[in-house]
Design an enzyme around this catalytic site. Structure first.
Site, PDB file in Angstrom:
ATOM      1  CG  ASP A 242      -1.962   0.860   0.944  1.00 20.71           C
ATOM      2  OD1 ASP A 242      -2.239   1.475   0.525  1.00 20.71           O
ATOM      3  OD2 ASP A 242      -3.312   0.683   1.585  1.00 20.71           O
ATOM      4  CD1 TRP A 243       0.214   5.762  -3.367  1.00 23.63           C
ATOM      5  CD2 TRP A 243       0.501   3.524  -3.429  1.00 23.63           C
ATOM      6  NE1 TRP A 243       0.584   5.480  -4.931  1.00 23.63           N
ATOM      7  CE2 TRP A 243       0.657   3.794  -4.992  1.00 23.63           C
ATOM      8  CE3 TRP A 243       0.078   2.331  -3.512  1.00 23.63           C
ATOM      9  CZ2 TRP A 243       0.365   3.381  -5.951  1.00 23.63           C
ATOM     10  CZ3 TRP A 243       0.229   1.229  -4.163  1.00 23.63           C
ATOM     11  CH2 TRP A 243       0.083   2.761  -5.452  1.00 23.63           C
TER      12      TRP A 243
END
Length: 837
Positions: A242-243
């Site tokens: 995930d970012w």
């Protein structure tokens, strides 16, 4: 009367890797260590690096749970806004989800996107979860089948799906650091189960590792990535973070994470090169990551010699029609009482002279949730718009009824003009550090997100400020609330006079995404007469900012028109309802209470919406309430109104789909994918960590299973939903084999054609191991004409009878008799049969 046979099959065979894969080992061997490591971190916010040495072009990712956004996040690059994932799951329709997958793929191809960051297959563990609307269901079987159908269709069209967030990212509170504590059996049977089906059976090409930890290890470093996802399930695709979830060089680099997003910064790069050189991370592990990345590139046509599936994109009209049909299929009719001797719905438009459309969500309505699911559609049809088309503009009256939000809303550009040009919208100037103008732009929208680039000719390092200027023309007389929202140093001038100048920051401990979805804001109250003009200028300084905030510069121009107050607004709505033949009250949540980045504190409808519903219902017996929310809300008035329709966040064709259902053009197609509690008296699962940990104390008993275990009656059970006809369940036979098959006979006993969802549950009374009272095993739709009898074959896979033996580390079956239960919901079993395993 007639009888015919329908055969329903669950998700099919796995989408296996291409037999024409190039020799990835040969390609990897062409690259130096530095070249290989470079590929393992994003090139920018959305894209991956190219590598000419192996014929690899740039690959682009994009958020996509309710529409594919692309790299540009504003109104200039519109997207098809599909219904929210809760609405998609409410269809319980695998074939329709295949159409959704093809539409998402077409949108991705149109926007130059190779990898869509969807679907989200986390579960509705708690109705307080802020991202509830972005997940499908509380049940792993329904989630798996809906998700698998979408993934197969997307990838058949050459676009990678990214199944997320692996695993247990089921709430937002402290999601970046929280450690989810889950026993192994619950993890396997509930939370990993949808990922297993979509990875192993549907052949997903990418998986996203979550921010949170599970049982002591953050997911980007978790052994689950290597041991379960890759080795046990045979996943040969890319696992991305995930970012900003990749936080370590060695632990993540030596584990099952393949791609750290976004870039170009991150914990790998030169540090990972050094770790390989020092022997802390084997180069063979890096090679495996690169091999997976190249395999993904080959699948999406990004690796020479490039291959791609021909793009078959429908017209805008065809897309609108499909989104309208999907939305209607997800609407759930919760109640349809009799009014004047007949069911309240559907209505005959010819008999309706006047319709009152009321409520804070009646116009414009909420079509989608905030965060990763947010896109800019080419149009939005509000309930008011849709009903005016259906009943005639002169026959539909509208009132807001009550205000449910506390923040100043995003400005409607219909009231704004660009200085000196007169065009609708605003002027944006990008200013250098010394105040010089680097570039000028004109925009029709008033919410702005810049990540990879600002404007042509603007070098981010040279940018000192962003200036937005517009002229507000007051549409009515009264107090106008004007403001701005975002993170960083903001200055607002009204007709050249400074209204405020300060640094806007998030509260301590807030999730960074809250800065996008519920950013801090400041405003001013300006008395204006109708027709008065006001020049509004907002300056966001870049050089004096919150650390880290400029990775993505986001801001809003805000405007609320004069409002007489709730008392006057409710009175107006009641008077309109009293004079109408039909009152449609559209209530729901908003971005302040339901969004990515934070969890909900209450299930109450915000503001005085409950009071609005009750007073309108007292004034008009034919009151239909439309609940425009992505997750459960409390409805203390639910038995006091004629009908209740749950729209979820239904996408850009909201009003058209609503009109189709009210007038009977379409039967409400939805059934609840999650249980709706009657109140908050019985404690619901918490989303609030204690000392950094969140214990999944309910274990296997998620959603309806918990209500059944505790003997608590919800407002509406998982699987509940009404149509426009009635059904009789006449018999069930179960054929046993490696998989079982339930043959269920139903009859349409009403006077209209219709569809019925046959739900198959399994139970084991007196089991030697803990089990739910019952659990969903399979389902199928049947269609029948009035009086027609239909028999449907519903396969029940062997896994439905198995449980995870944690001591043995495998799936096993407890020998003996299981009860196969046929239900109209998890709380309404109508037929039973026994099968021996």
């Amino acid at each position: 009367m007639s009888e015919h046979l329908i055969t329903s099959r669950p998700v099919g065979d796995r989408n296996l890797p291409d037999s024409t894969d190039p020799s990835f080992d040969d390609l990897v061997a062409r690259l130096s260590l530095e070249q290989k490591v470079r590929l393992l971190t994003g090139a920018d916010f959305w894209a991956l690096y190219d590598e000419p040495a192996v014929g690899l072009r740039r690959m682009v990712t994009s958020d996509g749970p309710a529409g594919v956004r692309g790299e540009l996040w504003d109104e200039r690059d519109t997207s098809a806004n599909l219904p929210s994932p809760t609405a998609l799951a409410a269809t319980w329709d695998d074939a329709l989800m295949t159409e959704v997958g093809h539409l998402l793929a077409a949108e991705a191809r149109r926007k130059g996107v190779d990898v869509v960051l969807a679907p989200t297959v986390n579960l509705h563990r708690s109705p307080y979860g802020g991202r509830h609307f972005e997940c499908f269901s509380e049940d792993p079987v329904l989630t798996a089948r809906v998700g698998a159908s979408i993934v197969r269709a997307m990838q058949a069209d050459g676009v990678a799906a990214t199944v997320k967030h692996f695993v247990a990212n089921d709430s937002e509170s402290d999601r970046l650091t929280v450690d989810m504590r889950i026993d192994e059996r619950t993890l396997r049977e509930v939370y990993l189960a949808p990922f297993e089906v979509i990875v192993r059976d549907a052949g997903a090409w990418a998986v996203m590792a979550a921010y949170n930890g599970v049982n002591g290890t953050t997911m980007t470093e978790s052994p689950l990535l290597r041991e379960v996802l890759q080795e046990e399930w045979g996943f040969d695709g890319v696992t991305m973070s995930d970012w900003y979830a990749a936080r370590s060089t060695e632990a993540a680099g030596a584990g099952g994470l393949d791609l750290a997003m976004p870039g170009p910064t991150g914990p790998w790069n030169a540090a990972l090169v050094d770790a390989v050189g020092d022997g802390r991370v084997p180069e063979t592990t890096v090679d495996d990551k690169v091999r997976r990345l190249l395999r993904l590139a080959h699948r999406v046509g990004a690796l020479e010699p490039g291959t791609s599936v021909p793009l078959v994109a429908g017209s805008a009209e065809e897309t609108h029609a499909l989104v309208r049909r999907i939305a209607a299929a997800g609407f759930v009719m919760l109640r349809n009482a009799r009014v004047g001797g007949a069911p309240a719905l559907p209505v005959d438009a010819a008999d309706i002279r006047r319709v009152a459309v009321l409520g804070p969500n009646a116009h414009p309505g909420r079509t989608l949730g905030g965060g990763s699911a947010f896109v800019f559609p080419d149009r939005e049809i509000s309930p008011v718009d849709g009903l005016r088309e259906a009943f005639g503009a002169g026959d539909v009256v509208y009132a807001e009824g009550v205000r449910s939000h506390h923040r100043i809303g995003i400005a409607d550009s219909a009231h704004l003009t660009v200085p000196d040009s007169g065009a609708q919208g605003v002027r944006i100037r990008f200013l250098g550090h010394d105040g010089q103008v680097l570039a000028t732009d004109e925009r029709s929208g008033t919410a702005y997100n810049w990540n990879n680039a600002f404007a042509a000719g603007v070098v981010p390092a040279e940018l000192g400020a962003i200036e937005i200027t517009t002229v507000l023309t007051a549409p009515v007389s009264g107090e106008h609330h004007v403001g701005a929202s975002g993170l960083g140093r903001f200055r607002m001038l009204l007709d050249g006079v400074v209204a405020f100048d300060e640094l806007l920051v998030l509260p301590a401990g807030a999730d960074p995404v809250e800065g996008l979805m519920r950013p801090p804001q400041r405003g001013a109250v300006v008395p204006l007469e109708a027709g008065d003009t006001l020049e509004v200028t907002v300056v966001r300084t870049i050089t004096d900012h919150v650390p880290g905030a400029d990775l993505l510069v986001s801001l809003q121009l805000n405007l609320d028109l004069p409002y007489a107050g709730d008392d006057a607004a409710i009175d107006e709505a009641v008077e309109l309802a009293r004079s109408a033949d039909l009152a449609v009250v559209v209530v729901g949540t908003n971005e302040e209470v339901e969004s990515e980045g934070f969890d909900r504190e209450s299930l109450d409808l915000p503001g005085r919406q409950d009071e609005l519903v009750r007073r309108v219902a007292a004034a008009n017996p034919r009151t239909v309430v439309v609940v425009n929310a992505g997750a459960p809300v409390l409805m203390p008035w639910r038995d006091e109104v004629a009908a209740v329709l749950l729209s979820w966040f239904p996408g850009q064709e909201f009003g058209h789909a609503l009109a189709d259902l009210l007038t009977g053009v379409t039967e409400p197609g939805g059934r609840l994918p999650t249980t709706w509690p009657a109140d908050e008296a019985a404690a619901l699962p918490s989303t609030r960590p204690v000392d950094g940990r969140l214990a999944y104390e309910e274990g296997l008993h998620v959603g309806y299973r918990r209500f059944l275990r505790d003997g608590v009656e919800p407002a509406y059970w998982f699987g509940h939903g009404l149509g426009f006809t009635s059904w009789a369940y006449e018999g069930v036979d179960v054929v046993a084999g490696a998989d079982a098959e339930a043959r269920v006979s139903v009859r349409n006993t009403g006077d209209r054609p219709g569809r019925e969802l046959v739900q198959v549950y399994v139970a084991r009374e007196g089991s030697a191991v803990e089990r739910p009272v019952r659990w969903l095993a399979s389902y199928a739709w049947v269609s029948a004409e009035p009086g027609e009898s239909v028999t449907v074959e519903v396969p029940v896979l062997a896994r439905a009878f198995e449980h995870w033996d944690a001591a043995a580390g495998r799936w096993t079956v407890e020998p003996g008799d299981f009860e196969v239960q046929i239900g109209r919901s998890a709380g309404d079993v109508v037929l039973t049969a026994t099968v021996t395993r």
